[in-house]
Design a protein around this motif. Structure first.
Motif, PDB file in Angstrom:
ATOM      1  N   PRO A 645       0.806  -1.227   0.000  1.00  0.00           N
ATOM      2  CA  PRO A 645       0.000   0.000   0.000  1.00  0.00           C
ATOM      3  C   PRO A 645       0.836   1.272   0.000  1.00  0.00           C
ATOM      4  O   PRO A 645       0.415   2.287  -0.567  1.00  0.00           O
ATOM      5  CB  PRO A 645      -0.839  -0.119   1.273  1.00  0.00           C
ATOM      6  N   ASP A 646       1.999   1.241   0.619  1.00  0.00           N
ATOM      7  CA  ASP A 646       2.867   2.433   0.624  1.00  0.00           C
ATOM      8  C   ASP A 646       3.342   2.758  -0.788  1.00  0.00           C
ATOM      9  O   ASP A 646       3.386   3.929  -1.194  1.00  0.00           O
ATOM     10  CB  ASP A 646       4.056   2.232   1.555  1.00  0.00           C
ATOM     11  N   TYR A 647       3.687   1.706  -1.531  1.00  0.00           N
ATOM     12  CA  TYR A 647       4.124   1.905  -2.908  1.00  0.00           C
ATOM     13  C   TYR A 647       2.959   2.407  -3.755  1.00  0.00           C
ATOM     14  O   TYR A 647       3.129   3.294  -4.598  1.00  0.00           O
ATOM     15  CB  TYR A 647       4.667   0.596  -3.478  1.00  0.00           C
ATOM     16  N   GLN A 648       1.772   1.873  -3.502  1.00  0.00           N
ATOM     17  CA  GLN A 648       0.572   2.324  -4.214  1.00  0.00           C
ATOM     18  C   GLN A 648       0.354   3.820  -3.990  1.00  0.00           C
ATOM     19  O   GLN A 648       0.089   4.571  -4.924  1.00  0.00           O
ATOM     20  CB  GLN A 648      -0.652   1.530  -3.756  1.00  0.00           C
ATOM     21  N   ASP A 649       0.461   4.248  -2.726  1.00  0.00           N
ATOM     22  CA  ASP A 649       0.290   5.665  -2.406  1.00  0.00           C
ATOM     23  C   ASP A 649       1.322   6.521  -3.129  1.00  0.00           C
ATOM     24  O   ASP A 649       1.011   7.597  -3.652  1.00  0.00           O
ATOM     25  CB  ASP A 649       0.404   5.896  -0.898  1.00  0.00           C
ATOM     26  N   GLU A 650       2.569   6.043  -3.152  1.00  0.00           N
ATOM     27  CA  GLU A 650       3.663   6.767  -3.788  1.00  0.00           C
ATOM     28  C   GLU A 650       3.385   6.973  -5.282  1.00  0.00           C
ATOM     29  O   GLU A 650       3.530   8.080  -5.819  1.00  0.00           O
ATOM     30  CB  GLU A 650       4.975   6.000  -3.605  1.00  0.00           C
ATOM     31  N   VAL A 651       2.952   5.908  -5.932  1.00  0.00           N
ATOM     32  CA  VAL A 651       2.673   5.978  -7.371  1.00  0.00           C
ATOM     33  C   VAL A 651       1.493   6.908  -7.646  1.00  0.00           C
ATOM     34  O   VAL A 651       1.544   7.771  -8.528  1.00  0.00           O
ATOM     35  CB  VAL A 651       2.382   4.562  -7.930  1.00  0.00           C
ATOM     36  N   GLU A 652       0.434   6.756  -6.859  1.00  0.00           N
ATOM     37  CA  GLU A 652      -0.818   7.424  -7.206  1.00  0.00           C
ATOM     38  C   GLU A 652      -0.842   8.905  -6.824  1.00  0.00           C
ATOM     39  O   GLU A 652      -1.512   9.698  -7.488  1.00  0.00           O
ATOM     40  CB  GLU A 652      -1.994   6.646  -6.620  1.00  0.00           C
ATOM     41  N   TYR A 653      -0.114   9.305  -5.768  1.00  0.00           N
ATOM     42  CA  TYR A 653      -0.125  10.750  -5.493  1.00  0.00           C
ATOM     43  C   TYR A 653       0.628  11.496  -6.579  1.00  0.00           C
ATOM     44  O   TYR A 653       0.268  12.627  -6.963  1.00  0.00           O
ATOM     45  CB  TYR A 653       0.413  11.054  -4.084  1.00  0.00           C
ATOM     46  N   ARG A 654       1.671  10.861  -7.120  1.00  0.00           N
ATOM     47  CA  ARG A 654       2.403  11.488  -8.236  1.00  0.00           C
ATOM     48  C   ARG A 654       1.519  11.582  -9.477  1.00  0.00           C
ATOM     49  O   ARG A 654       1.557  12.577 -10.214  1.00  0.00           O
ATOM     50  CB  ARG A 654       3.665  10.688  -8.553  1.00  0.00           C
ATOM     51  N   LEU A 655       0.696  10.551  -9.698  1.00  0.00           N
ATOM     52  CA  LEU A 655      -0.210  10.568 -10.843  1.00  0.00           C
ATOM     53  C   LEU A 655      -1.238  11.693 -10.714  1.00  0.00           C
ATOM     54  O   LEU A 655      -1.602  12.330 -11.707  1.00  0.00           O
ATOM     55  CB  LEU A 655      -0.937   9.223 -10.960  1.00  0.00           C
ATOM     56  N   ILE A 656      -1.716  11.937  -9.493  1.00  0.00           N
ATOM     57  CA  ILE A 656      -2.685  13.016  -9.275  1.00  0.00           C
ATOM     58  C   ILE A 656      -2.079  14.348  -9.714  1.00  0.00           C
ATOM     59  O   ILE A 656      -2.694  15.116 -10.466  1.00  0.00           O
ATOM     60  CB  ILE A 656      -3.122  13.078  -7.800  1.00  0.00           C
ATOM     61  N   TYR A 657      -0.858  14.631  -9.247  1.00  0.00           N
ATOM     62  CA  TYR A 657      -0.199  15.884  -9.618  1.00  0.00           C
ATOM     63  C   TYR A 657       0.015  15.961 -11.129  1.00  0.00           C
ATOM     64  O   TYR A 657      -0.210  16.998 -11.760  1.00  0.00           O
ATOM     65  CB  TYR A 657       1.148  16.016  -8.913  1.00  0.00           C
ATOM     66  N   GLU A 658       0.437  14.854 -11.702  1.00  0.00           N
ATOM     67  CA  GLU A 658       0.752  14.832 -13.135  1.00  0.00           C
ATOM     68  C   GLU A 658      -0.483  15.111 -13.990  1.00  0.00           C
ATOM     69  O   GLU A 658      -0.435  15.907 -14.927  1.00  0.00           O
ATOM     70  CB  GLU A 658       1.355  13.464 -13.488  1.00  0.00           C
ATOM     71  N   VAL A 659      -1.589  14.459 -13.657  1.00  0.00           N
ATOM     72  CA  VAL A 659      -2.817  14.662 -14.434  1.00  0.00           C
ATOM     73  C   VAL A 659      -3.332  16.090 -14.236  1.00  0.00           C
ATOM     74  O   VAL A 659      -3.789  16.725 -15.191  1.00  0.00           O
ATOM     75  CB  VAL A 659      -3.900  13.633 -14.039  1.00  0.00           C
ATOM     76  N   LEU A 660      -3.239  16.611 -13.023  1.00  0.00           N
ATOM     77  CA  LEU A 660      -3.638  18.000 -12.790  1.00  0.00           C
ATOM     78  C   LEU A 660      -2.800  18.955 -13.635  1.00  0.00           C
ATOM     79  O   LEU A 660      -3.335  19.833 -14.331  1.00  0.00           O
ATOM     80  CB  LEU A 660      -3.497  18.354 -11.311  1.00  0.00           C
ATOM     81  N   GLU A 661      -1.490  18.773 -13.580  1.00  0.00           N
ATOM     82  CA  GLU A 661      -0.571  19.704 -14.254  1.00  0.00           C
ATOM     83  C   GLU A 661      -0.653  19.621 -15.778  1.00  0.00           C
ATOM     84  O   GLU A 661      -0.590  20.643 -16.465  1.00  0.00           O
ATOM     85  CB  GLU A 661       0.863  19.430 -13.798  1.00  0.00           C
ATOM     86  N   LYS A 662      -0.787  18.394 -16.303  1.00  0.00           N
ATOM     87  CA  LYS A 662      -0.668  18.205 -17.752  1.00  0.00           C
ATOM     88  C   LYS A 662      -2.006  18.153 -18.485  1.00  0.00           C
ATOM     89  O   LYS A 662      -2.053  18.383 -19.696  1.00  0.00           O
ATOM     90  CB  LYS A 662       0.117  16.924 -18.044  1.00  0.00           C
TER      91      LYS A 662
END
Length: 853
Positions: A645-662
């Motif tokens: 779950p920690d790795y899942q959180d790491e991957v997905e919070y970065r995806l949130i920022y990326e989709v917002l920004e791009k």
């Protein structure tokens, strides 16, 4: 302590001209009628807010001179009469159910739930489960179902939330004055409150019944706060999800068993009972008891009752299910099952588990529901898969995709969650039939006729109101916390009605990961604080009073929102309820949802933004897993399941920022000369057209009718015919089958093709010799089960065909033939199985009997 020796009720004294108001306020049809809501604001806008939108309390607080003034106001009286006509037309017109099925005998369906979210002034709900139950009743009303609701009447309801200066959640419990609510006490022929009783250990517990009229649907709520009870027993219905495990079993016995008794007492004998979660599962025991009184054995009564119960599960994890120690169950129900059901402890405790190969250590309410309901469903397509995984141990020889757990994806009552401004816009361009036929895709297609400018301006007005509401609430929160005058004054400046606004509002359970967006504060600050393309967050939600981890998440967000550079960009609105939710779903641009997949059974808050023009940005979980495509919103990840779950959180919070920004922010701020985000508006319209007709509770309730309710009614009718003779016959057939199942086996299996190679497009033939003991060919079905060898353990990869009995000589083994159509190349495998067969079985796996080669 003072004890009153008597009570009396004071009711509003209405001028004769205003008498229709009394009928209007006592039917919650007003909660989804915009004209009625405007009528109440017209009565007294400040009082409407002060009473938390409670028209009954308003009438009680208004002075007589104001009422007389309104009676003399022809405009107001005309408005009131218009609403009164709308109510009467609604109540009397022929609705979908009668138009479609034209049933002469209206068999009643009873819908049981521990909570109902109907409107904010009735605090008998805590969150999504309750709002879903409320929407179920509202859509049942719109569709004209012969349905009643049953729940509990909580004096305190769920807690009121506020945060202290450190951001830590505090709870406050307000008492509800039922006599100043849109509800009425059920009275007996003598004019006194109708009171029922239940046997509890060493005593009787009494309860009275309140009725809330939800359009055409009556909702009955049970209340133990009566003088005949001890002080402790009066508290059984005091709080929703409060107390300890003993108070929970008391509430659930009252809800299930007391609910059935209450319906019978007021002349309603439900033919189908729908358990919304397992809290009400004890109702099945009371139904069996009533059938026992008709001279049926326990097995006959259980078999007959089984086919007229429906169970909907909402949880994806075992921890979300109520489980009671056997000794506690024995304390409350030992006498009942021995004396009223006439069964042994071994037989009784088997009802509380689906694990058949070991004695149960506790009594599982979901398992009780599954053992006593022929129809079991999850609340989204993905959730049905998750539920099968959770309960796979109870179906050990059943292929995964055939475990009998169906699904009906949740929906929302669109009219209850649609802004007045958007409602008026739809009326102009989509016509008056739109909200009466909310599932009609052709009507939603007319969204394209709405000019972009009008749709955007309507959405902007709601966002402006959301910002004003958030500022007002923040100021009120700061004053209550004792904040400085500078902080209080600064609340007027938070948020910007032109900025991209992201909403996040839900229960603060840890799996919902409310702080995932805050994992990289510096990156988030860069996103929020860009003066050219600003973004802001509005957040709300409660943690369970005993959930300190959830409270820590709230505290973390509250402290971040205090930071000087972020205080105008992030607002946490306290005391999340249906009113706060309304402002948020009507005004947000983006609805963010990032639970840890697959922990979200369905989720419905994101559905509420659809018709209001909001767009969803979510993990592919619950409803969004089946709703998403790139034209209607955004996804977080691709539906991956992670072991860490920690790795899942790491991957997905970065995806949130990326989709917002791009993706999200650039699309929102892409404007032409007319300053309109044309591509964003196009996505709004596509989301409305594609998702609006699907993710609403009218579609949901229709599916419950077509999948479960009508099938239950038909089976119940057949089983009860000719003085229960067919029901007894069916029960005897089951006993005969079970006692002879050990004699059922395969004696010989062979293929007519010896080399094992078949050209594509031809058939592969298989023969089998089967010993059936005293069972006939009508009692069983022999099947070939086959699929690609490499995919044999994948869900939904295999198929089956039924074999034909070609030789059936009395006293000898039976012979069967079958064939597989070879439509694709590759290596296939097959095996054979035998299953029970009877026209009354809902599915062939419900008896737990299967014989493989």
């Amino acid at each position: 302590m003072i004890n009153f020796i008597g009570t009396f009720n004071v009711i509003p004294s209405l001028p004769k001209k205003l008498e229709p108001l009394r009928e209007i306020v006592y039917n919650l049809y007003w909660s989804w009628n915009q004209d009625a809501l405007e009528l109440f604001r017209r009565l007294d806008r400040d009082l409407w807010e002060k009473t938390n939108h409670n028209p009954v309390a308003m009438l009680g607080l208004m002075n007589q001179s104001r009422l007389e003034e309104l009676a003399a106001d022809d405009g107001f009286v005309s408005h009131m009469n218009r609403v009164y006509v709308q109510l009467n037309v609604y109540m009397e017109e022929t609705a979908w159910f009668d138009k479609t099925y034209k049933q002469k005998d209206k068999a009643v369906i009873a819908y049981f739930s521990a909570e109902f979210g109907l409107t904010e002034c009735l605090p008998i709900y805590s969150g999504g489960l309750g709002v879903l139950a409320g929407d179920h009743l509202k859509s049942a009303s719109d569709l004209g179902l012969p349905l009643v609701g049953v729940g509990l009447c909580y004096k305190e309801g769920y807690f009121q939330q506020y945060l202290n200066a450190d951001g830590w959640q505090q709870e406050k419990y307000d008492l509800t004055d039922f006599f100043n609510q849109p509800m009425e006490l059920i009275r007996g022929e003598d004019g006194n409150a109708l009171k029922m009783e239940l046997d509890f250990p060493g005593r009787k517990v009494f309860f009275q019944i309140w009725k809330i009229q939800v359009g055409r649907i009556p909702l009955y709520l049970l209340d133990t706060n009566v003088s005949e009870n001890s002080p402790e027993d009066r508290k059984i219905t005091r709080a929703l999800y409060g107390g300890n495990i003993e108070s929970r079993i008391q509430q659930e016995i009252l809800l299930g068993m007391g609910g059935i008794k209450a319906l019978h007492a007021i002349g309603i004998k439900p033919q189908v009972c729908h358990m919304n979660e397992g809290h009400s599962a004890f109702l099945s025991l009371q139904r069996i008891h009533y059938l026992r009184q008709k001279g049926l054995s326990f097995k006959e009564a259980k078999d007959i009752s089984f086919f007229s119960n429906v169970f909907t599960t909402h949880t994806p994890v075992p921890a979300g299910i109520d489980v009671f120690p056997n000794d506690l169950v024995e304390k409350y129900l030992g006498s009942f099952y021995r004396n009223e059901l006439g069964i042994t402890d071994k037989e009784f405790y088997k009802l509380g588990t689906i694990i058949k190969d070991k004695p149960p250590a506790n009594f599982n309410m979901a398992h009780l529901a599954m053992n006593t309901a022929s129809f079991v469903n999850g609340v989204s397509k993905l959730h049905s898969e998750v539920s099968r995984k959770m309960w796979v141990d109870g179906f050990k020889e059943t292929p995964f995709d055939e475990i009998p757990i169906d699904y009906v994806t949740n929906g929302v009552h669109t009219k209850s969650h649609l802004s007045n401004e958007m409602n008026e816009l739809f009326y102009r361009y989509l016509g008056s039939d739109f909200l009466q036929n909310i599932s009609d895709k052709t009507l939603w297609e007319k969204i394209d006729e709405i000019p972009d400018e009008e749709l955007w301006r309507t959405h902007e007005r709601r966002k402006e109101r959301l910002v004003a509401f958030a500022r007002k609430r923040l100021r009120k929160q700061l004053i209550a916390r004792g904040a400085s005058s500078t902080e209080i004054e600064a609340a007027k400046e938070v948020l910007d009605a032109s900025a991209l606004t992201i909403g996040f509002a839900r229960r603060f359970a840890t799996y919902k990961r409310a702080t995932l967006l805050f994992r990289d504060i510096e990156r988030l600050a860069n996103i929020l604080c860009d003066t050219d393309i600003p973004v802001q967050l509005i957040i709300a939600g409660k943690a369970h009073p005993k959930d300190d981890e959830g409270k820590k998440l709230i505290q973390e967000i509250a402290q971040i929102a205090k930071k000087e550079h972020l205080r105008k960009k992030i607002v946490f609105i306290e005391n999340y309820d249906m009113n706060v939710a309304r402002y948020m779903v009507e005004g947000c641009d983006i609805w963010l949802n990032n639970p840890r997949r697959p922990m979200e059974a369905s989720g419905t808050s994101g559905m509420k933004v659809i018709a209001n023009g909001g767009l969803n940005f979510s993990v592919l979980d619950g409803w969004w897993d089946e709703a998403y495509d790139h034209t209607v919103g955004w996804k977080i990840g691709n539906g991956e399941d992670y072991a860490d779950p920690d790795y899942q959180d790491e991957v997905e919070y970065r995806l949130i920022y990326e989709v917002l920004e791009k993706e999200i922010i650039p699309l929102y701020y892409e404007r032409g000369e007319e300053k309109l985000p044309r591509k964003w508006i196009s996505m709004m319209k596509t989301s409305m057209k594609k998702l609006g007709p699907e993710f609403n509770s009218n579609r949901m309730v229709k599916q419950y009718v077509e999948k479960f309710y009508l099938a239950s009614l038909a089976k119940r009718k057949e089983l009860t015919a000719k003085d229960w003779s067919y029901g007894k016959e069916f029960s005897n057939w089951k006993d005969h089958l079970i006692h002879n199942w050990t004699n059922v086996k395969f004696v010989n299996v062979k293929s007519t093709d010896q080399n094992g190679v078949v050209p594509v497009g031809e058939k592969y033939f298989i023969e089998a010799e089967v010993a059936t003991g005293d069972l006939t060919n009508d009692d069983i079905e022999v099947q070939i089960y086959y699929g690609k060898v490499d995919d044999k353990n994948k869900a939904h990869a295999n198929s089956y065909v039924t074999m034909t009995c070609v030789e059936d000589t009395k006293g000898k083994n039976k012979k069967y033939k079958g064939e597989i159509d070879c439509g694709a190349t590759g290596q296939f495998g097959y095996t054979l199985r035998i299953l029970p067969k009877h026209k009354l079985l809902v599915n062939q796996f419900e008896l737990g009997l299967i014989r493989w080669v």
